[in-house]
Design a protein around this motif. Structure first.
Motif, mmCIF file in Angstrom:
data_model
loop_
_atom_site.group_PDB
_atom_site.id
_atom_site.type_symbol
_atom_site.label_atom_id
_atom_site.label_comp_id
_atom_site.label_asym_id
_atom_site.label_seq_id
_atom_site.Cartn_x
_atom_site.Cartn_y
_atom_site.Cartn_z
ATOM 1 N N GLN A 182 1.567 -5.039 -37.548
ATOM 2 C CA GLN A 182 1.892 -3.831 -38.313
ATOM 3 C C GLN A 182 3.159 -4.083 -39.123
ATOM 4 O O GLN A 182 4.116 -4.674 -38.612
ATOM 5 C CB GLN A 182 2.116 -2.645 -37.384
ATOM 6 C CG GLN A 182 0.875 -2.186 -36.639
ATOM 7 C CD GLN A 182 1.218 -1.176 -35.570
ATOM 8 O OE1 GLN A 182 2.075 -1.419 -34.718
ATOM 9 N NE2 GLN A 182 0.559 -0.033 -35.616
ATOM 10 N N VAL A 183 3.164 -3.626 -40.357
ATOM 11 C CA VAL A 183 4.308 -3.809 -41.244
ATOM 12 C C VAL A 183 4.855 -2.445 -41.648
ATOM 13 O O VAL A 183 4.179 -1.670 -42.331
ATOM 14 C CB VAL A 183 3.921 -4.595 -42.518
ATOM 15 C CG1 VAL A 183 5.164 -4.891 -43.353
ATOM 16 C CG2 VAL A 183 3.187 -5.871 -42.163
ATOM 17 N N TYR A 184 6.061 -2.152 -41.227
ATOM 18 C CA TYR A 184 6.770 -0.941 -41.640
ATOM 19 C C TYR A 184 7.765 -1.340 -42.723
ATOM 20 O O TYR A 184 8.456 -2.360 -42.593
ATOM 21 C CB TYR A 184 7.537 -0.328 -40.473
ATOM 22 C CG TYR A 184 6.696 0.052 -39.276
ATOM 23 C CD1 TYR A 184 6.169 1.334 -39.150
ATOM 24 C CD2 TYR A 184 6.434 -0.867 -38.268
ATOM 25 C CE1 TYR A 184 5.414 1.694 -38.041
ATOM 26 C CE2 TYR A 184 5.681 -0.520 -37.155
ATOM 27 C CZ TYR A 184 5.173 0.759 -37.049
ATOM 28 O OH TYR A 184 4.413 1.112 -35.955
ATOM 29 N N SER A 185 7.855 -0.550 -43.784
ATOM 30 C CA SER A 185 8.804 -0.913 -44.835
ATOM 31 C C SER A 185 9.241 0.312 -45.614
ATOM 32 O O SER A 185 8.594 1.364 -45.580
ATOM 33 C CB SER A 185 8.196 -1.951 -45.780
ATOM 34 O OG SER A 185 7.083 -1.417 -46.473
ATOM 35 N N ALA A 186 10.356 0.154 -46.323
ATOM 36 C CA ALA A 186 10.903 1.258 -47.116
ATOM 37 C C ALA A 186 11.862 0.724 -48.161
ATOM 38 O O ALA A 186 12.445 -0.353 -48.006
ATOM 39 C CB ALA A 186 11.623 2.265 -46.216
ATOM 40 N N GLU A 228 12.233 5.823 -52.202
ATOM 41 C CA GLU A 228 10.818 5.550 -52.473
ATOM 42 C C GLU A 228 9.905 5.862 -51.296
ATOM 43 O O GLU A 228 8.704 5.619 -51.367
ATOM 44 C CB GLU A 228 10.644 4.076 -52.870
ATOM 45 C CG GLU A 228 11.368 3.681 -54.138
ATOM 46 C CD GLU A 228 10.710 4.236 -55.386
ATOM 47 O OE1 GLU A 228 9.560 4.721 -55.299
ATOM 48 O OE2 GLU A 228 11.352 4.191 -56.454
ATOM 49 N N GLY A 229 10.462 6.388 -50.202
ATOM 50 C CA GLY A 229 9.645 6.672 -49.036
ATOM 51 C C GLY A 229 9.403 5.439 -48.184
ATOM 52 O O GLY A 229 9.870 4.341 -48.489
ATOM 53 N N ALA A 230 8.673 5.638 -47.091
ATOM 54 C CA ALA A 230 8.389 4.569 -46.140
ATOM 55 C C ALA A 230 6.900 4.501 -45.878
ATOM 56 O O ALA A 230 6.196 5.516 -45.916
ATOM 57 C CB ALA A 230 9.138 4.821 -44.830
ATOM 58 N N THR A 231 6.417 3.287 -45.595
ATOM 59 C CA THR A 231 4.991 3.089 -45.341
ATOM 60 C C THR A 231 4.786 2.197 -44.133
ATOM 61 O O THR A 231 5.695 1.479 -43.703
ATOM 62 C CB THR A 231 4.283 2.428 -46.550
ATOM 63 O OG1 THR A 231 4.849 1.131 -46.769
ATOM 64 C CG2 THR A 231 4.428 3.268 -47.803
ATOM 65 N N ASP A 287 -5.499 -4.357 -40.677
ATOM 66 C CA ASP A 287 -6.645 -4.465 -41.597
ATOM 67 C C ASP A 287 -6.250 -4.250 -43.055
ATOM 68 O O ASP A 287 -7.114 -4.199 -43.942
ATOM 69 C CB ASP A 287 -7.753 -3.493 -41.197
ATOM 70 C CG ASP A 287 -7.344 -2.019 -41.353
ATOM 71 O OD1 ASP A 287 -6.215 -1.750 -41.814
ATOM 72 O OD2 ASP A 287 -8.158 -1.141 -41.013
ATOM 73 N N GLY A 288 -4.935 -4.115 -43.312
ATOM 74 C CA GLY A 288 -4.465 -3.973 -44.687
ATOM 75 C C GLY A 288 -4.332 -2.552 -45.183
ATOM 76 O O GLY A 288 -3.934 -2.328 -46.334
ATOM 77 N N THR A 289 -4.652 -1.566 -44.346
ATOM 78 C CA THR A 289 -4.528 -0.158 -44.752
ATOM 79 C C THR A 289 -3.059 0.235 -44.795
ATOM 80 O O THR A 289 -2.329 0.059 -43.812
ATOM 81 C CB THR A 289 -5.270 0.754 -43.768
ATOM 82 O OG1 THR A 289 -6.638 0.375 -43.705
ATOM 83 C CG2 THR A 289 -5.165 2.213 -44.208
ATOM 84 N N ARG A 290 -2.633 0.783 -45.926
ATOM 85 C CA ARG A 290 -1.232 1.181 -46.122
ATOM 86 C C ARG A 290 -1.152 2.699 -46.172
ATOM 87 O O ARG A 290 -1.890 3.335 -46.914
ATOM 88 C CB ARG A 290 -0.691 0.585 -47.418
ATOM 89 C CG ARG A 290 0.822 0.658 -47.582
ATOM 90 C CD ARG A 290 1.224 -0.033 -48.886
ATOM 91 N NE ARG A 290 2.658 -0.172 -49.018
ATOM 92 C CZ ARG A 290 3.333 -1.312 -48.828
ATOM 93 N NH1 ARG A 290 2.685 -2.409 -48.484
ATOM 94 N NH2 ARG A 290 4.641 -1.363 -48.995
#
Length: 286
Positions: free
Chosen positions: A137-141, A145-148, A153-156
């Motif tokens: 899992q990749v968490y980023s921000a 710009e918000g966070a995702t 499976d590549g779903t963001r």
């Protein structure tokens, strides 16, 4: 412009943190598999601040990889790394890196350990990524710009922290230090807080605790005496997901024993009051 400050593009910094953390996670998975198939991880593990504070050869190899990548791709940026890599830059950007947050989980095969890469620009956190290595899992921000979160499976998806406003109905994450005296203080604090919240979770990686606040799988998080590399990326991710986040500053360290906490904005006022009522906002030294 949102996501930029002068000539610094925060989205570009986020993308670099993501791509570098993903490559580092690949290295960690491969190195761990090699050690498990060989003479075991324990044979490649030493200790740092205490007998229960481990560092593995994979930690140091991962930080070396991130350092090389940074020097090649972004010469002029600075670096602060948990395992000793540290140098000043000239661009105003400093990368704050934890190559494996949750090393004890890594040792035991518990699938909650992460690469954490945060970017500071002129003293404030502006971008970051946290990769849960085992769960992919990749968490980023990026600031403004918000966070995702991106799943295996590549779903963001956009991250949004929970809406709970009552500490008594809140699931709260925390962590413990490596020194016996601080652990004793933390345990005493828990005896006061536990009866006043829904429950406590101890996951074992501060960066992931903050990301779980961001996704709403816990309502709040607190811990004393963590370092900048533990919270830099996760704090920004939680804040961009709508949480209130307090940390002691990027130049404080574990020895200072100061409090880091995060909670959804609805919960934050009452949660802060609860912490203050039990003296939790005071530093825990030792």
């Amino acid at each position: 412009m949102v996501g930029m400050d002068h000539d610094i593009d925060f989205l570009q910094l986020r993308d670099f943190a993501e791509s570098t953390a993903l490559r580092a996670a690949e290295l960690i998975r491969a190195r761990r598999a090699d050690l498990v198939a060989g003479d075991g991880i324990a044979a490649h593990t030493q200790t740092k601040s205490s007998a229960v504070d481990p560092v593995t050869e994979v930690d140091t190899a991962t930080e070396e990889f991130i350092t090389r990548t940074l020097k090649e791709s972004r010469p002029g940026d600075g670096l602060l790394g948990e395992e000793g890599a540290s140098f000043d830059g000239t661009t105003g950007v400093r990368w704050i890196v934890d190559p494996i947050d949750g090393t004890v989980n890594f040792l035991y095969g518990i699938p909650d350990y992460a690469v954490s890469i945060g970017a500071e620009y002129d003293g404030r956190l502006v971008a970051g990524a946290v990769v849960n290595v085992a769960r992919r899992q990749v968490y980023s921000a990026a600031a403004g710009e918000g966070a995702t979160v991106t799943t295996a499976d590549g779903t963001r998806s956009l991250l949004r922290c929970g809406e709970q406003d009552d500490p008594a109905l809140s699931l709260v994450a925390t962590g413990f230090g490596y020194g016996a005296q601080r652990r004793k203080q933390q345990a005493e604090l828990l005896t006061k807080l536990l009866p006043q919240v829904r429950d406590i979770r101890r996951i074992g990686a501060a960066a992931l605790d903050l990301c779980r606040v961001a996704e709403g799988s816990v309502d709040a998080y607190f811990e004393h005496g963590i370092n900048a590399w533990d919270f830099a990326a996760g704090a920004l991710i939680a804040r961009e997901a709508g949480a209130k986040v307090h940390h002691p500053g990027l130049d404080k360290g574990s020895a200072d024993g100061e409090l880091t906490w995060a909670a959804g904005v609805n919960l934050a006022p009452a949660f802060e009051e609860l912490l203050a009522a039990h003296g939790a906002k005071e530093a825990m030294r030792g």
